[in-house]
Scaffold this active site. Structure first.
Site, PDB file in Angstrom:
ATOM      1  N   ALA A 138    -117.829  67.827 -65.596  1.00 27.29           N
ATOM      2  CA  ALA A 138    -118.688  68.115 -66.744  1.00 27.29           C
ATOM      3  C   ALA A 138    -117.917  67.858 -68.032  1.00 27.29           C
ATOM      4  O   ALA A 138    -116.688  67.820 -68.038  1.00 27.29           O
ATOM      5  CB  ALA A 138    -119.163  69.564 -66.689  1.00 27.29           C
ATOM      6  N   GLY A 185    -118.826  68.959 -61.523  1.00 23.19           N
ATOM      7  CA  GLY A 185    -120.234  68.595 -61.536  1.00 23.19           C
ATOM      8  C   GLY A 185    -120.517  67.273 -60.847  1.00 23.19           C
ATOM      9  O   GLY A 185    -121.621  67.053 -60.350  1.00 23.19           O
ATOM     10  N   GLU A 194    -120.734  68.128 -57.252  1.00 19.77           N
ATOM     11  CA  GLU A 194    -121.968  68.901 -57.090  1.00 19.77           C
ATOM     12  C   GLU A 194    -123.195  67.992 -57.116  1.00 19.77           C
ATOM     13  O   GLU A 194    -124.151  68.206 -56.362  1.00 19.77           O
ATOM     14  CB  GLU A 194    -122.047  69.965 -58.180  1.00 19.77           C
ATOM     15  CG  GLU A 194    -121.032  71.094 -57.951  1.00 19.77           C
ATOM     16  CD  GLU A 194    -120.941  72.073 -59.106  1.00 19.77           C
ATOM     17  OE1 GLU A 194    -121.089  73.281 -58.867  1.00 19.77           O
ATOM     18  OE2 GLU A 194    -120.718  71.613 -60.249  1.00 19.77           O
ATOM     19  N   GLU A 238    -112.834  73.863 -60.897  1.00 26.01           N
ATOM     20  CA  GLU A 238    -113.272  74.778 -61.955  1.00 26.01           C
ATOM     21  C   GLU A 238    -112.361  75.996 -62.142  1.00 26.01           C
ATOM     22  O   GLU A 238    -112.168  76.459 -63.277  1.00 26.01           O
ATOM     23  CB  GLU A 238    -114.709  75.244 -61.677  1.00 26.01           C
ATOM     24  CG  GLU A 238    -115.771  74.208 -61.985  1.00 26.01           C
ATOM     25  CD  GLU A 238    -116.064  73.260 -60.841  1.00 26.01           C
ATOM     26  OE1 GLU A 238    -117.072  72.540 -60.897  1.00 26.01           O
ATOM     27  OE2 GLU A 238    -115.253  73.227 -59.865  1.00 26.01           O
TER      28      GLU A 238
END
Length: 260
Positions: free
Chosen positions: A66, A112, A115, A135
């Site tokens: 991200a 992300g 994901e 993360e």
């Protein structure tokens, strides 16, 4: 819609969505998530599109995570809204599409990015791919479904280790774990995705959409997956694809599914 952060092209009943932020290693920001939502929705609503491929531009990254600069100063409320909105717009949305989604993972798929790949219906990878959920090294946890989908795909113990260490695994390890189905060279990645897509397209798109619904039901709290399977199985009998498929079988010819 004109996109700034992605490229969406359609050919031979396949829509290929390419995240196009090479200077940011294709990192996901708010605008990119919104554009991806629109591109996936448009492809899914197009009856001529039978398979969607999601990938990243270049050889370095599928999605390297991200865009941290967008949320570094968020508070508790903003952080919760960020995760909820992202899951609604993109990650849960992709998982529940009726059109099959193949993630072609090239290079880094981190945070992300992994994901997003896990939200696809299945994944293939180039041999230079690296995957991880880093993360916790930033003082946060995966917020776009990573703590849920990774254990579903590779098991709780392996997922816990990946999340807790914030480490990366290579493509062959990901294949051993069951995270990806195939590993090929960078040059072979999209051709393989298209080859698999062509095999999918030989079958009933209506039946495939019902199979997606049934499989996904197994991972929803309070939903009986077996009951969903029975319902979707029964619903198939009312489709034109079922009539064509069974008739073609009995007549010993190739089925020409109308997709209805």
């Amino acid at each position: 819609m004109n996109y700034e952060n992605i490229i969406s092209t359609s050919q031979n009943a396949i829509t290929t969505i390419t995240i196009n932020r090479p200077s940011k290693l294709n990192a996901l920001n708010k605008a990119t998530i919104e554009e991806l939502h629109d591109a996936f929705k448009t492809a899914n609503n197009d009856a001529s599109v039978k398979v969607i491929i999601i990938t990243g531009v270049g050889e370095k990254a599928f999605v390297a995570g991200a865009d941290i600069s967008e949320f570094a100063n968020f508070n508790v409320e903003n952080g919760g809204k960020l995760a909820a909105k992202g899951q609604e717009l993109l990650f849960d949305f992709v998982q529940n599409l009726s059109t099959p989604v193949i993630a072609a993972v090239n290079g880094f798929a981190l945070g992300g990015g992994l994901e997003l790949a896990m939200a696809a219906h299945f994944r293939i990878a180039s041999d230079n791919a690296k995957m991880g959920l880093p993360e916790v090294s930033l003082g946060v946890i995966p917020g776009y479904g990573g703590t849920q989908r990774l254990p579903q795909l590779i098991g709780k113990g392996r997922a816990m280790e990946m999340i807790m260490t914030a480490g990366m695994i290579d493509a062959n390890t990901a294949k051993d774990y069951g995270l990806v189905n195939h590993v090929v060279s960078q040059e072979e990645l999209i051709p393989l995705a298209e080859k698999i897509a062509s095999k999918i397209m030989r079958n009933s798109s209506v039946a495939i959409s019902k199979a997606i619904t049934a499989v996904n039901a197994n991972y929803v709290d309070g939903i009986n997956g077996y009951k969903t399977e029975i319902e979707q199985f029964g619903n198939c009998f009312g489709t034109e694809d079922f009539k064509e498929g069974t008739t073609a079988f009995l007549e010993k010819r190739k089925a020409e599914f109308p997709g209805k």
